[in-house]
Scaffold this motif. Structure first.
Motif, PDB file in Angstrom:
ATOM      1  N   THR A   1       1.233  -1.002  -0.029  1.00 55.38           N
ATOM      2  CA  THR A   1      -0.049  -0.191  -0.574  1.00 55.38           C
ATOM      3  C   THR A   1       1.040   1.543  -0.409  1.00 55.38           C
ATOM      4  N   ARG A   2       2.239   1.232   0.488  1.00 51.67           N
ATOM      5  CA  ARG A   2       2.590   2.506   0.821  1.00 51.67           C
ATOM      6  C   ARG A   2       3.428   2.912  -0.940  1.00 51.67           C
ATOM      7  N   LEU A   3       3.597   1.987  -1.864  1.00 57.28           N
ATOM      8  CA  LEU A   3       3.589   1.974  -3.080  1.00 57.28           C
ATOM      9  C   LEU A   3       3.149   1.770  -3.919  1.00 57.28           C
ATOM     10  N   LEU A   4       2.025   1.521  -3.819  1.00 53.71           N
ATOM     11  CA  LEU A   4       0.708   1.527  -5.290  1.00 53.71           C
ATOM     12  C   LEU A   4      -0.696   2.275  -4.274  1.00 53.71           C
ATOM     13  N   GLY A   5      -0.628   2.405  -2.839  1.00 54.74           N
ATOM     14  CA  GLY A   5      -2.007   3.180  -2.520  1.00 54.74           C
ATOM     15  C   GLY A   5      -2.781   1.777  -2.078  1.00 54.74           C
ATOM     16  N   SER A   6      -4.391   2.007  -2.371  1.00 52.03           N
ATOM     17  CA  SER A   6      -5.139   0.876  -2.057  1.00 52.03           C
ATOM     18  C   SER A   6      -5.377   0.097  -2.471  1.00 52.03           C
ATOM     19  N   LYS A   7      -4.785   0.385  -3.573  1.00 53.38           N
ATOM     20  CA  LYS A   7      -5.439  -1.336  -4.845  1.00 53.38           C
ATOM     21  C   LYS A   7      -4.098  -2.397  -4.352  1.00 53.38           C
ATOM     22  N   ALA A   8      -3.638  -2.328  -3.632  1.00 48.49           N
ATOM     23  CA  ALA A   8      -1.953  -3.566  -4.027  1.00 48.49           C
ATOM     24  C   ALA A   8      -2.646  -4.116  -3.648  1.00 48.49           C
ATOM     25  N   THR A   9      -3.705  -4.518  -2.512  1.00 44.45           N
ATOM     26  CA  THR A   9      -3.933  -5.542  -2.159  1.00 44.45           C
ATOM     27  C   THR A   9      -4.945  -6.515  -2.888  1.00 44.45           C
ATOM     28  N   PHE A  10      -5.101  -6.020  -4.184  1.00 48.86           N
ATOM     29  CA  PHE A  10      -6.424  -6.341  -4.685  1.00 48.86           C
ATOM     30  C   PHE A  10      -5.513  -6.125  -5.428  1.00 48.86           C
ATOM     31  N   LEU A  11      -4.291  -5.988  -6.488  1.00 48.46           N
ATOM     32  CA  LEU A  11      -3.187  -6.426  -7.061  1.00 48.46           C
ATOM     33  C   LEU A  11      -2.544  -7.800  -6.900  1.00 48.46           C
ATOM     34  N   ARG A  12      -2.574  -7.775  -4.865  1.00 46.74           N
ATOM     35  CA  ARG A  12      -1.068  -9.255  -4.744  1.00 46.74           C
ATOM     36  C   ARG A  12      -1.618  -9.470  -4.525  1.00 46.74           C
ATOM     37  N   ILE A  13      -2.817 -10.146  -4.199  1.00 47.99           N
ATOM     38  CA  ILE A  13      -4.127 -11.111  -4.700  1.00 47.99           C
ATOM     39  C   ILE A  13      -4.135 -11.590  -5.602  1.00 47.99           C
ATOM     40  N   LEU A  14      -5.239 -10.282  -7.148  1.00 46.83           N
ATOM     41  CA  LEU A  14      -5.446 -11.310  -8.077  1.00 46.83           C
ATOM     42  C   LEU A  14      -3.789 -11.725  -8.789  1.00 46.83           C
ATOM     43  N   ALA A  15      -2.255 -10.884  -8.597  1.00 42.18           N
ATOM     44  CA  ALA A  15      -1.147 -11.769  -8.920  1.00 42.18           C
ATOM     45  C   ALA A  15      -1.087 -12.921  -8.693  1.00 42.18           C
ATOM     46  N   GLN A  16      -1.261 -13.459  -7.033  1.00 35.81           N
ATOM     47  CA  GLN A  16      -0.901 -14.675  -5.847  1.00 35.81           C
ATOM     48  C   GLN A  16      -2.225 -15.650  -7.361  1.00 35.81           C
ATOM     49  N   ILE A  17      -3.486 -14.831  -7.457  1.00 33.84           N
ATOM     50  CA  ILE A  17      -4.850 -15.741  -7.961  1.00 33.84           C
ATOM     51  C   ILE A  17      -3.829 -16.519  -9.003  1.00 33.84           C
ATOM     52  N   VAL A  18      -3.354 -15.525 -10.232  1.00 32.17           N
ATOM     53  CA  VAL A  18      -2.653 -15.916 -11.013  1.00 32.17           C
ATOM     54  C   VAL A  18      -1.511 -17.093 -11.639  1.00 32.17           C
ATOM     55  N   LEU A  19      -0.821 -17.012 -10.293  1.00 32.38           N
ATOM     56  CA  LEU A  19       0.798 -17.664 -10.419  1.00 32.38           C
ATOM     57  C   LEU A  19       0.676 -18.349  -9.775  1.00 32.38           C
ATOM     58  N   GLY A  20      -0.863 -18.550  -8.760  1.00 26.50           N
ATOM     59  CA  GLY A  20      -1.054 -20.082  -8.663  1.00 26.50           C
ATOM     60  C   GLY A  20      -1.953 -21.165  -9.347  1.00 26.50           C
ATOM     61  N   ALA A  21      -3.026 -20.208 -10.336  1.00 27.54           N
ATOM     62  CA  ALA A  21      -3.233 -21.124 -12.278  1.00 27.54           C
ATOM     63  C   ALA A  21      -2.108 -21.443 -11.985  1.00 27.54           C
ATOM     64  N   VAL A  22      -1.523 -21.048 -12.843  1.00 32.29           N
ATOM     65  CA  VAL A  22       0.375 -20.838 -13.415  1.00 32.29           C
ATOM     66  C   VAL A  22       1.388 -22.108 -13.041  1.00 32.29           C
ATOM     67  N   ALA A  23       0.871 -21.993 -11.814  1.00 30.85           N
ATOM     68  CA  ALA A  23       1.949 -22.886 -10.856  1.00 30.85           C
ATOM     69  C   ALA A  23       0.933 -24.485 -11.137  1.00 30.85           C
ATOM     70  N   LEU A  24      -0.321 -24.168 -11.192  1.00 31.82           N
ATOM     71  CA  LEU A  24      -1.200 -25.643 -10.971  1.00 31.82           C
ATOM     72  C   LEU A  24      -0.749 -26.176 -12.070  1.00 31.82           C
TER      73      LEU A  24
END
Length: 123
Positions: free
Chosen positions: A86-109
């Motif tokens: 949130t310090r670097l990206l503001g309030s959208k950071a949590t959404f972006l981090r969770i989205l990136a983790q979901i994408v990376l988890g899908a790729v790993a699976l």
């Protein structure tokens, strides 16, 4: 003790241990394949297929695949946690981090399922 959020281990110590054991398995696999390729200069498709049709080689390859995926998941989780804040990206950071983790988890699976299909599909 710091609690880990990666869900692979119960703490950061377990994640660290998973990465170190996985790294050792990946290094052993790399050394084995290098030695095999160097000592078999006239490698044929039948020899390669015979190597990968043995149970111990399938288990070794599967262990390496699982090590690679767990190593990547823990490492990328740490990078995303460190840089999508949130310090670097503001309030959208949590959404972006969770989205990136979901994408990376899908790729790993996807890689895991595909790898298992390739490893156990060799006759």
């Amino acid at each position: 003790m710091v609690t880990s959020v990666t869900s692979f281990g119960r703490s950061g110590l377990y994640d660290w241990l998973i990465q170190r054991v996985g790294g050792s398995i990946m290094a052993a696999y790399t050394v084995f394949l290098t030695v095999y390729l160097v000592t078999t200069p006239e490698l044929t498709y039948e020899q390669w297929q015979s190597l990968y049709s043995q149970l111990w080689m399938r288990v070794f390859t599967l262990a390496t695949l699982l090590s690679f995926i767990s190593h990547a998941w823990i490492g990328l989780w740490v990078v995303l946690t460190d840089y999508l804040t949130t310090r670097l990206l503001g309030s959208k950071a949590t959404f972006l981090r969770i989205l990136a983790q979901i994408v990376l988890g899908a790729v790993a699976l996807t890689y895991l399922i595909w790898g298992i299909q390739v490893i156990w599909g060799v006759n």
